[in-house]
Design an enzyme around this catalytic site. Sequence first.
Site, PDB file in Angstrom:
ATOM      1  N   GLU A 148      10.147  22.592  54.157  1.00  0.00           N
ATOM      2  CA  GLU A 148       9.132  23.392  54.847  1.00  0.00           C
ATOM      3  C   GLU A 148       8.441  22.617  55.976  1.00  0.00           C
ATOM      4  O   GLU A 148       8.018  23.207  56.962  1.00  0.00           O
ATOM      5  CB  GLU A 148       8.102  23.902  53.840  1.00  0.00           C
TER       6      GLU A 148
ATOM      7  N   HIS B 127       7.041  33.977  41.228  1.00  0.00           N
ATOM      8  CA  HIS B 127       6.249  33.001  41.976  1.00  0.00           C
ATOM      9  C   HIS B 127       4.783  33.086  41.567  1.00  0.00           C
ATOM     10  O   HIS B 127       4.208  34.171  41.556  1.00  0.00           O
ATOM     11  CB  HIS B 127       6.372  33.249  43.492  1.00  0.00           C
TER      12      HIS B 127
HETATM   13  C1  NOJ Z   1       3.770  25.448  49.373  1.00  0.00           C
HETATM   14  C2  NOJ Z   1       5.131  25.456  48.779  1.00  0.00           C
HETATM   15  O1  NOJ Z   1       5.731  24.191  48.858  1.00  0.00           O
HETATM   16  C3  NOJ Z   1       5.941  26.495  49.497  1.00  0.00           C
HETATM   17  O2  NOJ Z   1       7.279  26.442  49.071  1.00  0.00           O
HETATM   18  C4  NOJ Z   1       5.340  27.843  49.271  1.00  0.00           C
HETATM   19  O3  NOJ Z   1       6.022  28.790  50.037  1.00  0.00           O
HETATM   20  C5  NOJ Z   1       3.864  27.872  49.661  1.00  0.00           C
HETATM   21  N1  NOJ Z   1       3.171  26.742  49.148  1.00  0.00           N
HETATM   22  C6  NOJ Z   1       3.200  29.134  49.138  1.00  0.00           C
HETATM   23  O4  NOJ Z   1       3.071  29.065  47.752  1.00  0.00           O
HETATM   24 CA    CA Z   2       4.485  22.073  49.213  1.00  0.00          CA
END
Ligand code: NOJ
Ligand code: CA
Length: 704
Positions: A510, A415
């Site tokens: 999310e 990541h």
């Molecule tokens: C936004 C991303 O869409 C999400 O998946 C991620 O966990 C956070 N940023 C942190 O990078």
């Molecule tokens: Ca995002």
Amino acid sequence: MNKLTCIFISAITMLLIACSSSNSEKVSSPNGKIALNFSLNSEGQPTYTVSFNNKTVIEPSTLGFEFENMPELAKGFKILSAENSNYSGEWEMPWGEQLKVKEEYQMLKVHLQETKAPNRLLNLSFKVFNDGLGFRYEFPEQANLTEALITHENTQFNLGANHDVWWQPGDWELYEQLFHHTKFADIDATQYRNNPDLGATYIPENAVNTPVTMRTTDGLHLSFHEAGLIDYSDMTLKVDTKNFNLISDIVGSDNTTYRVKRTAPFNTPWRTILIAKKAGDLIESRLILNLNEPNKLGDVSWFKPTKYMGIWWEMHLGISTWDMEGTQDMSQFHDGEKKTSKHGATTKNAKRYIDFASKNNIGALLVEGWNTGWEHWIGFEDREGVFDFVTPYPDYDMDEVVRYGREKGVDIIMHHETSAAVRTYEQQQDTAYALMQHYGMHTVKSGYVGPIIPKGEHHHGQFMVNQYNNAAIKAAKYQVAVNAHEPIKPTGLRRTYPNIISREGLRGQEFNAWASDGGNPPSHLPNIAFTRMLAGPIDYTPGIFNIKCEPYKPEAQVNTTLAQQLALYVVIYSPIQMAADLVDSYEGHPAFQFIRDVGVDWNQTKVLNGEVGEFVTIAREERNTGNWFVGSITNEEARDITVNFNFLPNGKTFKATIYKDGEKAHWDDNPTDYVIDKMDITSDTKLDLHLAEGGGFAISILQK
Ligand code: NOJ
Ligand code: CA
């Protein structure tokens, strides 16, 4: 006819066209249904029209440019020559919705020159397929046009009627707005300017982002987008609600008065129009890919399509944090209260996920919050030089996690949250990708949250288009595949660079954990399937079983049924599909068997039915196994669907497991009510299935 005669005849045709004094040219699709007419209007301006089955789809629409450093290039042209040609071929996707892709089109290339000084040259290429068309501007090398500082590209799509439109605002920063369904005349993007859930957003005009999808009163479906976005700005489309016209509005920068800077010779991206009778045919179209160049990377078998879990949802639920001190707590962004919870990316926690993944046919684990810098993430302006893409926090032993994963057959997904400080990222890219190569990691999820540094650049302008594309090209050298979040939009570049595997670029799962407006409504994904998904793979992160998010965030919820969460593995395409929920939500859950079984790489894809924004049912055949999977989702409306399994090979019996909404299922009142049925099926089987409000079904069809 032998080859020689053929060449001779086409040479004659080309010659005739070249000598013609006519001011118009024609090209039609291989099946003759779509026709494009090109002409110069009374002012010598390039103009085109499109018809389908002899009915006009695009009324006369003009083309041209304005520049900062020279007069506009739009009027006073003559046609120097024009060539017609055609192509028919087939290519293979290294991974994808299908193995073989047919590429067949007829092409018209028009060479134009201004009749008066500075007598500049401009070419237009049109490729017309059976499922739509693409065209682009080509600036040849010439003495009187070297550097082009483009302020406006004025490409019109003159619809001539008040269609139904599924659109999202033309935001220069992100594609995380909801889609809206209105009549063309009622589009008003500017009302969505202030969204408290979006870290960076900028909607300067009443414009829409692409893909934008429409339905005419005749029931014809149109979708507008672009293909091959390279070294240029993203195209939004300005909406002229009175004249039913769309006009390209390319994204700019606050740091320059021009929007794109190029040196001739260069080509613009392709401007594309999908034309389909059935909504589902939009999803089956591969036109965007066909307009991109063939694979430049060669063998990318080091990337394996996979399902993955993540140290991820727990952060979004506020159970753990990305930073080690526990101060970057998602709950604080939701309810304003700053809490201190614990670091998620620890060696111990990673091993817990690896253990579960390894037992459940999940090939990879994403670990977010493993590296230093997170304590300086959201809410900080000075993000330059903060994130470090090689140094783990002390409670995360990367050697050990990778070793353990390897022992258990689970890859680690890297990541890189850049926090939109792209220069910092660029400086570290080589070392960061080399570290991945050292560990044998082949996939990175990158992130670009927040306003871009350098200040004044927008996520979708030329500067950032180059950042995203160059990151992927560089990553390929280290055998790294990229899944970008807060990305530019997909425009089919995955054909040329098949290490561009998936991306966000939509309001993802999310938002259900933290959006203050209640998350993604049930109509969201039936909208997405016919809009954003036409552009390319989506990292939506499906599979939330604890739909009411209790006890962690009782105020949040996922607005679908559990059966619909399963259906998304088939409906929403991506070569990497997350099982996004916590281990605890899956452990011992009977419905998890579907996630265990479902494929991620397909031999063929068939859209069985669907209407934009309402429902869709998709069947996909897994590569190498011959297993099939079907997914169906609906919006707020319950509905009954008959699935005809005649797509299965004749004379074979399969073992089907059907995961469907229970009788009392409802996305809000009773989302976890589901039923599992098992039966033998053949190509003669027909099944009536009920989808609850916000529901769906998923079927695995395995070889006996
Ligand atoms: C936004 C991303 O869409 C999400 O998946 C991620 O966990 C956070 N940023 C942190 O990078
Ligand atoms: Ca995002």
